[in-house]
Design an enzyme around this catalytic site. Structure first.
Site, PDB file in Angstrom:
ATOM      1  N   ASP A  13       0.837  -1.197   0.000  1.00  0.00           N
ATOM      2  CA  ASP A  13       0.000   0.000   0.000  1.00  0.00           C
ATOM      3  C   ASP A  13       0.879   1.257   0.000  1.00  0.00           C
ATOM      4  O   ASP A  13       0.655   2.187  -0.776  1.00  0.00           O
ATOM      5  CB  ASP A  13      -0.919  -0.028   1.221  1.00  0.00           C
ATOM      6  N   GLU A  56      -1.836  -5.176  -3.784  1.00  0.00           N
ATOM      7  CA  GLU A  56      -0.894  -4.456  -2.925  1.00  0.00           C
ATOM      8  C   GLU A  56       0.154  -5.400  -2.342  1.00  0.00           C
ATOM      9  O   GLU A  56       1.335  -5.031  -2.227  1.00  0.00           O
ATOM     10  CB  GLU A  56      -1.646  -3.725  -1.812  1.00  0.00           C
TER      11      GLU A  56
END
Length: 195
Positions: A30, A100
């Site tokens: 992320d 992610e």
């Protein structure tokens, strides 16, 4: 030890080491995604720079990452003991987290420049419609729709599609250009923060 990329396809139940699985790698991914998108946008935008934080947020949303997961069929590689077998039954958040995690694993197994080039490829292969949708359906923290002017949306889509445009540059030239620009950008930021 398996590569981090291999671990990004494992759930906590599948992997003997609870510290390396897609759920843990997602947190790193992320942050890496946000950094790479911001630097890609910063070095390739010649106008509309004030929209970079908004566009970065729009592109890093779960629905956009879930579309990327489906487009590249990433979910089919996930070792899915406790997850649905059919991708259509999977929550968008799981699909986004998995992208992610893959980004975080790619960073751990290689370097930021390779990850940035991969992210450029993932996003540049999104359709104009998907990119447009991500930019026109962004909501602020208080729930109001964020308005991005149409001319900015068109500009953003064209810039993102140029990140891996083989007809303009070959892939190595694009990656080299982005790497050099991002290195210059990072050096500039660091030199300003040291002063």
């Amino acid at each position: 030890r398996p590569s981090y990329i291999q671990s990004s396809f494992c759930t906590r139940d599948d992997n003997g080491n609870v510290f390396i699985n897609y759920e843990r790698l997602e947190k790193l991914g992320d942050s890496v995604l946000g950094y790479c998108l911001a630097t890609l946008l910063s070095v390739t935008f010649t106008e509309c720079q004030s929209y970079i934080p908004t566009i970065t947020r729009a592109l890093a949303r779960n629905d956009v990452l879930a579309r990327i997961n489906r487009r590249f069929n990433m979910y089919s590689f996930l070792k899915q003991k406790c997850l649905p077998k059919d991708i259509e039954d999977v929550n968008e958040k799981i699909l986004a987290d998995h992208v992610e995690a893959w980004i975080g694993a790619k960073y751990m197994d290689s370097n930021i420049n390779e990850v940035r080039a991969c992210i450029a490829h993932l996003f540049s292969s999104c359709s104009k419609e998907d990119l447009r949708e991500s930019l026109t359906s962004l909501h602020s923290e208080n729930g109001t729709l964020v308005s991005i002017p149409e001319e900015v949306i068109k500009y953003v889509v064209s810039v993102i599609h140029s990140w891996s445009n083989g007809s303009t540059f070959n892939q190595m030239e694009v990656e080299s250009y982005i790497k050099n620009k991002c290195d210059d950008f990072a050096s500039d930021i660091l030199s300003k923060s040291v002063k």
